[in-house]
Design a protein around this motif. Structure first.
Motif, PDB file in Angstrom:
ATOM      1  N   PRO A  77       0.803  -1.223   0.000  1.00  0.00           N
ATOM      2  CA  PRO A  77       0.000   0.000   0.000  1.00  0.00           C
ATOM      3  C   PRO A  77       0.832   1.269   0.000  1.00  0.00           C
ATOM      4  O   PRO A  77       0.276   2.369  -0.039  1.00  0.00           O
ATOM      5  CB  PRO A  77      -0.777  -0.115   1.320  1.00  0.00           C
ATOM      6  N   TYR A  78       2.162   1.129   0.016  1.00  0.00           N
ATOM      7  CA  TYR A  78       3.005   2.300   0.261  1.00  0.00           C
ATOM      8  C   TYR A  78       3.764   2.805  -0.965  1.00  0.00           C
ATOM      9  O   TYR A  78       4.067   3.984  -1.060  1.00  0.00           O
ATOM     10  CB  TYR A  78       4.020   1.988   1.362  1.00  0.00           C
TER      11      TYR A  78
ATOM     12  N   GLY B 256       3.554   8.585  10.845  1.00  0.00           N
ATOM     13  CA  GLY B 256       2.562   8.308   9.818  1.00  0.00           C
ATOM     14  C   GLY B 256       1.190   8.800  10.219  1.00  0.00           C
ATOM     15  O   GLY B 256       1.009   9.456  11.251  1.00  0.00           O
ATOM     16  N   PHE B 257       0.215   8.448   9.399  1.00  0.00           N
ATOM     17  CA  PHE B 257      -1.143   8.965   9.567  1.00  0.00           C
ATOM     18  C   PHE B 257      -2.115   7.917   9.051  1.00  0.00           C
ATOM     19  O   PHE B 257      -1.824   7.222   8.070  1.00  0.00           O
ATOM     20  CB  PHE B 257      -1.291  10.266   8.773  1.00  0.00           C
ATOM     21  N   ARG B 258      -3.245   7.777   9.705  1.00  0.00           N
ATOM     22  CA  ARG B 258      -4.273   6.895   9.185  1.00  0.00           C
ATOM     23  C   ARG B 258      -5.281   7.699   8.387  1.00  0.00           C
ATOM     24  O   ARG B 258      -6.053   8.489   8.941  1.00  0.00           O
ATOM     25  CB  ARG B 258      -4.999   6.138  10.302  1.00  0.00           C
ATOM     26  N   PHE B 259      -5.249   7.540   7.081  1.00  0.00           N
ATOM     27  CA  PHE B 259      -6.205   8.219   6.229  1.00  0.00           C
ATOM     28  C   PHE B 259      -7.558   7.514   6.330  1.00  0.00           C
ATOM     29  O   PHE B 259      -7.621   6.290   6.472  1.00  0.00           O
ATOM     30  CB  PHE B 259      -5.710   8.235   4.779  1.00  0.00           C
ATOM     31  N   PRO B 260      -8.633   8.266   6.272  1.00  0.00           N
ATOM     32  CA  PRO B 260      -9.961   7.695   6.505  1.00  0.00           C
ATOM     33  C   PRO B 260     -10.247   6.479   5.634  1.00  0.00           C
ATOM     34  O   PRO B 260     -10.081   6.516   4.409  1.00  0.00           O
ATOM     35  CB  PRO B 260     -10.909   8.849   6.159  1.00  0.00           C
ATOM     36  N   GLY B 261     -10.648   5.386   6.291  1.00  0.00           N
ATOM     37  CA  GLY B 261     -11.096   4.193   5.578  1.00  0.00           C
ATOM     38  C   GLY B 261     -10.015   3.273   5.082  1.00  0.00           C
ATOM     39  O   GLY B 261     -10.321   2.198   4.553  1.00  0.00           O
TER      40      GLY B 261
ATOM     41  N   GLY C 237      -0.240  10.064   0.629  1.00  0.00           N
ATOM     42  CA  GLY C 237      -0.931   8.801   0.860  1.00  0.00           C
ATOM     43  C   GLY C 237      -1.704   8.376  -0.369  1.00  0.00           C
ATOM     44  O   GLY C 237      -1.164   8.312  -1.475  1.00  0.00           O
ATOM     45  N   PRO C 238      -3.003   8.134  -0.250  1.00  0.00           N
ATOM     46  CA  PRO C 238      -3.791   7.678  -1.403  1.00  0.00           C
ATOM     47  C   PRO C 238      -4.249   8.796  -2.327  1.00  0.00           C
ATOM     48  O   PRO C 238      -4.883   8.528  -3.345  1.00  0.00           O
ATOM     49  CB  PRO C 238      -4.996   7.004  -0.737  1.00  0.00           C
TER      50      PRO C 238
ATOM     51  N   GLU D 257      -5.607  16.506  -5.895  1.00  0.00           N
ATOM     52  CA  GLU D 257      -6.873  15.983  -5.380  1.00  0.00           C
ATOM     53  C   GLU D 257      -7.187  16.604  -4.022  1.00  0.00           C
ATOM     54  O   GLU D 257      -6.276  16.908  -3.246  1.00  0.00           O
ATOM     55  CB  GLU D 257      -6.807  14.459  -5.247  1.00  0.00           C
ATOM     56  N   PRO D 258      -8.455  16.806  -3.725  1.00  0.00           N
ATOM     57  CA  PRO D 258      -8.804  17.365  -2.414  1.00  0.00           C
ATOM     58  C   PRO D 258      -8.462  16.394  -1.294  1.00  0.00           C
ATOM     59  O   PRO D 258      -8.602  15.179  -1.451  1.00  0.00           O
ATOM     60  CB  PRO D 258     -10.314  17.593  -2.519  1.00  0.00           C
TER      61      PRO D 258
END
Length: 547
Positions: free
Chosen positions: A152-153, A299-304, A385-386, A391-392
């Motif tokens: 995922p990275y 790091g950070f947890r992006f929503p979902g 991240g994703p 992108e917003p």
């Protein structure tokens, strides 16, 4: 049904598969047991760098440069830190031997042109020749392609030899399109995929998925096999020549933060890295020792976001994404609650010491909590991240019209952040960072910077509203400081230094006692090197009786 094999490899990642390749070619009957439904392990999530000095590979250093490699490692570990030089030299020589052997066995190790050592220029460092990579077409893995753990990275499809070439700037879209059409596996997927292909596809080594090792079988004080827990119950596997622990570290264990002496820790490695191998070996009398320096990031947890392919509550196992390549891009910085920077953000390893610092006077962690601060120029130009460039970003990321307003919204000291941004911007316009030297290392400029940013690929002012703040977590890479004590043949040792007969370890399960400090690509190199050493010793030195 119970089984008998020569070598049992616990873990279907880089170490277990590398040992399987070596053991198979020595004529052994090998079994790989993987507790998840995917192969590739932590290596598949990694950047895929492999660091080997004096390899003699095309484009690499000549054989006679081992002394320079040792000089460089002396610099990396710093002054006043004792190291077993004989053990270190033995490892370096074995790494060369193993890497050459695997290349001849079909692992496509290639030197990355123009890729310098992490701390180059430094005593004994090189401008290129020690960092290797693998790239393989996905189709070459056959039926195992769908079982390779997705990363995922990192974006796959363009090898670093091309990513760092002029073509990456003149025809980047063509490179990506060609890689996608070929399903070219690169970075960590290339490295893991190369060993999946060699072990499981080309050699047909048997690999049991969804089989977790829960107990070691003993014959007196020698390890004679293991009990696996699978979908159909327990399977006892007798291993005539030995058992290799290659199941990773303990970053997902409940006590991982305490063991690493950090305020909190979430693991970014696959969610199967919770200390299985260490617990198994300890019950057989193995010693757990502290080896390598701490190694983690933010790091950070992006929503979902969830780990790809991993079942879990609410649709999946939460993914905490290390920012890695993002930290070195212009128009960004990291600050603590006082609004102050505390290290060179462009290389995540440079922040480790500061994240572990405790302020005894104020009775709190000095640099945790902390935030990644960026401006809209960053959002428009770079991936986060994703989210692709332009992108917003999700509403979960705090934003405001000025640094002071951002600080108030995020819980950062407004005066501190305003002063830090002003000082940072002044230097960034010139391409300098007088406080921490961000963007001074050639490796970092190449691997983590924006080549179009002049004069410094890692520096750009944080000046374009709106401004953003991401609250950061301390994120592990599966690489703990504790591990099993092993010797040069990867034999697991007891507290008195005697080997546990029939038990071997590699990868993050094995403590890095022979090396201090860290260089990019070292963990992957150690993994395949000690896997090679373990299989070689088990199949050529150890009797079938285990004595």
């Amino acid at each position: 049904m119970d089984r008998v094999v020569d070598l049992l490899c616990v873990g279907g990642g880089l170490g277990g598969l590398a040992a399987a390749v070596r053991a198979h070619d020595l004529g052994a009957d090998v079994l790989v047991a993987e507790r998840s439904g995917m192969v590739g392990g932590v290596a598949a999530y990694s950047g895929g760098f492999v660091w080997v000095g004096a390899s003699g590979l095309p484009g690499g250093e000549a054989d006679g440069s081992l002394a320079a490699t040792e000089s460089y490692l002396d610099h990396v570990q710093g002054e006043g830190r004792p190291v077993d030089r004989d053990a270190r030299r033995a490892y370096l020589r074995r790494a060369v031997e193993a890497t050459r052997w695997y290349r001849e066995a079909g692992i496509p190790f290639e030197v990355i042109p123009g890729c310098p050592d992490l701390y180059h220029p430094a005593p004994g460092s090189t401008g290129e020749g020690r960092l290797l990579e693998c790239a393989v077409p996905g189709a070459s893995l056959g039926a195992w392609r769908d079982r390779l753990r997705p990363s995922p990275y990192y974006e796959t499809g363009v090898a670093r030899r091309d990513l760092y070439s002029p073509r990456a700037r003149t025809e980047p879209d063509r490179l990506r399109r060609d890689g996608a059409e070929r399903d070219l596996l690169t970075h960590g997927l290339g490295l893991a995929g190369a060993f999946v292909r060699a072990a499981l596809t080309e050699r047909g080594v048997d690999c049991l998925l969804h089989h977790r090792a829960v107990e070691l079988l003993m014959d007196g004080d020698a390890v004679a096999g293991a009990v696996l827990e699978g979908p159909d119950g327990r399977v006892a596997v007798r291993a005539r020549r030995g058992v290799l622990i290659a199941a990773g570290g303990y970053g997902g264990a409940p006590d991982a933060a305490e063991l690493e002496d950090v305020p909190a820790l979430v693991e970014s490695a696959p969610p199967v890295v919770d200390g299985d191998g260490l617990l198994l070996a300890q019950r057989a009398g193995a010693a757990t020792v502290r080896g390598a320096d701490p190694f983690f990031s933010v790091g950070f947890r992006f929503p979902g976001e969830t780990h790809p392919g991993e079942p879990g509550p609410d649709g999946g196992v939460p993914l905490h994404r290390p920012l890695l390549e993002h930290l070195g891009l212009p128009h960004s910085m990291i600050v603590n609650r006082d609004g102050q920077r505390f290290g060179d953000e462009s290389y995540y390893g440079a922040l480790i010491g500061a994240l572990r610092r405790y302020d005894g006077r104020r009775k709190r962690w000095a640099n945790h909590p902390c935030w990644f601060v960026a401006d809209d120029a960053f959002r428009r130009r770079y991936r986060l991240g994703p989210y692709g460039p332009g992108e917003p970003w999700p509403d979960a990321i705090v934003r405001a019209g000025s640094p002071r307003e951002l600080a108030e919204a995020a819980g950062i000291d407004p005066d501190g952040l305003a002063a830090t941004v002003a000082a940072f911007n002044e230097g960034a316009e010139r391409g300098t960072d007088d406080a921490f030297g961000r963007g001074t290392l050639p490796f970092i400029r190449r691997a983590y910077g924006d080549p179009d940013r002049v004069p410094n690929p890692n520096l750009g002012p944080v000046a374009t509203p709106p401004f953003y703040a991401l609250p950061l977590s301390i994120v592990g890479f599966g690489m703990g400081t504790l591990g099993l004590w092993i010797d040069g043949d990867a034999r697991v040792l007891r507290r008195d230094g005697r080997a546990v007969a029939g038990l071997y370890a590699t990868g993050n399960a094995a403590a890095t006692k022979e090396l201090k400090g860290y260089v990019t690509g070292l963990a992957n190199a150690r993994n395949h090197t000690y896997a090679y050493a373990a299989a070689t010793h088990a199949l050529t030195e150890r009797s079938a009786t285990g004595r």
